[in-house]
Structures are given as structure tokens and as C-alpha cells.
Design a protein around this motif. Structure first.
Motif, PDB file in Angstrom:
ATOM      1  N   GLU A 172      77.127  27.650  82.493  1.00 60.73           N
ATOM      2  CA  GLU A 172      75.839  28.249  82.852  1.00 60.73           C
ATOM      3  C   GLU A 172      75.248  27.549  84.068  1.00 60.73           C
ATOM      4  O   GLU A 172      75.188  26.314  84.125  1.00 60.73           O
ATOM      5  CB  GLU A 172      74.878  28.153  81.671  1.00 60.73           C
ATOM      6  CG  GLU A 172      73.556  28.850  81.893  1.00 60.73           C
ATOM      7  CD  GLU A 172      72.667  28.817  80.663  1.00 60.73           C
ATOM      8  OE1 GLU A 172      71.487  29.234  80.787  1.00 60.73           O
ATOM      9  OE2 GLU A 172      73.137  28.361  79.605  1.00 60.73           O
ATOM     10  N   GLY A 173      74.826  28.332  85.052  1.00 61.81           N
ATOM     11  CA  GLY A 173      74.216  27.794  86.253  1.00 61.81           C
ATOM     12  C   GLY A 173      75.180  27.561  87.396  1.00 61.81           C
ATOM     13  O   GLY A 173      74.769  27.481  88.558  1.00 61.81           O
ATOM     14  N   GLN A 174      76.477  27.444  87.107  1.00 59.37           N
ATOM     15  CA  GLN A 174      77.463  27.232  88.160  1.00 59.37           C
ATOM     16  C   GLN A 174      77.936  28.573  88.729  1.00 59.37           C
ATOM     17  O   GLN A 174      77.850  29.614  88.065  1.00 59.37           O
ATOM     18  CB  GLN A 174      78.662  26.443  87.643  1.00 59.37           C
ATOM     19  CG  GLN A 174      78.366  25.009  87.282  1.00 59.37           C
ATOM     20  CD  GLN A 174      79.632  24.174  87.141  1.00 59.37           C
ATOM     21  OE1 GLN A 174      80.611  24.330  87.872  1.00 59.37           O
ATOM     22  NE2 GLN A 174      79.607  23.253  86.176  1.00 59.37           N
ATOM     23  N   THR A 232      75.192  22.061  85.745  1.00 56.67           N
ATOM     24  CA  THR A 232      74.736  23.421  86.033  1.00 56.67           C
ATOM     25  C   THR A 232      74.766  23.735  87.523  1.00 56.67           C
ATOM     26  O   THR A 232      74.467  24.851  87.925  1.00 56.67           O
ATOM     27  CB  THR A 232      73.302  23.639  85.511  1.00 56.67           C
ATOM     28  OG1 THR A 232      72.427  22.658  86.095  1.00 56.67           O
ATOM     29  CG2 THR A 232      73.257  23.503  83.988  1.00 56.67           C
TER      30      THR A 232
END
Length: 270
Positions: A189-191, A127
């Protein structure tokens, strides 16, 4: 070769020596290109980069992240999750070692050019990738191979985050040629995608239809594979739809035919 019709024309100034075939065309270099998608309230967006004008290939063009295969990308020691090299070999109709190298090149080039790393640990997909900033630089300089990087950090390549999309070959008239396999993936998600690469003067997310409008208005320049791929991506209402699409990948090589002050693109199936 079977001709695949596509109504696509460009200003002749973008075509160089269109129609002039060398006696001994350059052998295309294997390459991987990644169509990176993310969902927004206004529909899917693609990550695009405008290449610096000093580049030897596609200078000034707006492209997806990608690049040539490094011989070390075929390292069989890479920890792997998802469809194996044999499956990718069937999808891209190529030898298994090359299929392995193409998937690894797709992951490596995406990380080098956008900071997005399609890898994970036993607990799931990464993430955040900030902690690998120095490794990213070492990958770019070729001081570090993808296999060595993943092994050192205890990471697993996530081939399950990629899907096969297309196979484009640079026209025979070009002095630099690539046999590029296109993959599609969604932003984990999160990157975040930062585009911190010396190969691009600018990077960012755009809806496919907006990127096409920029090209039609002369605000950007697209090569035929990019233009056609954006047209295909514009048909989807969500990134998951693109990944779920069943594709039969065929090797396509555009030919450029001059028609006055324009050049018509003829797509030929090899």
C-alpha cells in the motif's frame, strides 16, 4: 522426467533451434522472478515488462520482474522478517544458503526493475521508495549490495510479503539458461511500480486475461512459463487468493516440439 501435459502452441519462429540439443548443455544460473499483483475493481492485475530487443536473453519478450542471483544475495547479515531461509529451502527443495539468496534476489530485482521495495522498518512496510532512488541505481550497477543497502537504511527484508509459486528451468537447447524460482507478492500500500529500468522498453499493469489476449493476437510475445503463470493468475478474483494458495513447487523444464509451422510445448518435471 514425468511429462506434464499442457495444450500450448507457438509460432515456430519463436522457437529457434527447437529440438536441437547440444552435447554439453549450459548449466542453468539460479534466478528469481516475482509475480507482482495489485487489486482493481475489474480484478487483479499483474506488473509486466517488455524487454528491450538488445537483451541477450528473452529479447522482446513480455516478462515479470526478475533476474539472476548475485553471490552477495546470500549475505547472512540481512535483517529478516517472515519465513526464514530454512522454510524457503523446503519450499524450493534447495540448500538453505541458496534459499536465502533467492529471496534476497527476488527483493533486489523487484526493486531494481519496478521501484517496489518489499522491505520495512519497525513500524511496518514501506509506503514510499522515492528516497532510495540513488541506492536503486547503485544496486543496478552492482556498486551496492542488498545487504549493505538495507543495513545502511535500517531496513528489514520482508520475506512475509512473498510466497513461493513455481520453479522453471530453461530448456537444455538454449545457450543461456536459468533455474528460476517464481515468487508471488502484492504491491505494498502506498508504493507504485514505475518500470524505470534499461532492461525494458515498456512496463505496466494488466489483467492476466488481457495480457494473454495480447499474446494470442500477436501484440506481445510470451515465454511458456509466463504464459502458463498468467493463465494461473487469471483464475483468482483477488490478489489475496493467490497468496493464500498452497503450492507444491516442482522443478519444470519445457521442451519444444516442432509440428509444422507451430511448436508444441511439453512440460517435463525434473
Amino acid at each position: 522426467m514425468a511429462e506434464l501435459r499442457h495444450d500450448l502452441k507457438f509460432d515456430a519462429s519463436l522457437a529457434g533451434d527447437a529440438g536441437t540439443l547440444p552435447a554439453d548443455p549450459v548449466t542453468p544460473k539460479d534466478a528469481a522472478t516475482v509475480i507482482l499483483l495489485r487489486d482493481t475493481p475489474d480484478g487483479p492485475e499483474v506488473f509486466l515488462q517488455r524487454r528491450v530487443t538488445a537483451m541477450a536473453f528473452a529479447a522482446g519478450m513480455t516478462v515479470f520482474p526478475g533476474g539472476g542471483v548475485d553471490e552477495r544475495d546470500a549475505d547472512a547479515s540481512v535483517r529478516w522478517a517472515g519465513p526464514g531461509p530454512a522454510r524457503w529451502a523446503r519450499w524450493f527443495d534447495c540448500p538453505e544458503p541458496l534459499a536465502r539468496a533467492l529471496v534476497c534476489a527476488a527483493v533486489r530485482e523487484t526493486f531494481e526493475e519496478s521501484g517496489v521495495l518489499l522491505a520495512g522498518t519497525d513500524s511496518g512496510v514501506l509506503t514510499a521508495t522515492d528516497q532510495y532512488a540513488e541506492a536503486r541505481k547503485a544496486l543496478v550497477s552492482r556498486d551496492l549490495s542488498l545487504a549493505a543497502f538495507l543495513a545502511r537504511e535500517g531496513l528489514t527484508l520482508r520475506a512475509d510479503l512473498l510466497r513461493p509459486w513455481a520453479n522453471w528451468v530453461t530448456p537444455a537447447a538454449e545457450p543461456r539458461r536459468y533455474d528460476a524460482r517464481f515468487f508471488v507478492a502484492t504491491l505494498p500500500e502506498g508504493q507504485t511500480a514505475d518500470g524505470a529500468t534499461t532492461e525494458a522498453e515498456s512496463s505496466g499493469w494488466q489483467r492476466p486475461e488481457d495480457a494473454l489476449a495480447d499474446a494470442e493476437a500477436g501484440r506481445s510475445r510470451l515465454m511458456p512459463p509466463t504464459w502458463i503463470t498468467l493463465t494461473e493468475m487469471a483464475e483468482f478474483a483477488a490478489a489475496a487468493e493467490a497468496l493464500a494458495t498452497e503450492r507444491t513447487v516442482r522443478k519444470i523444464m519445457p521442451s519444444l516440439v516442432r509440428e509444422g509451422d507451430q511448436v508444441r510445448v511439453v512440460l517435463e518435471e525434473m
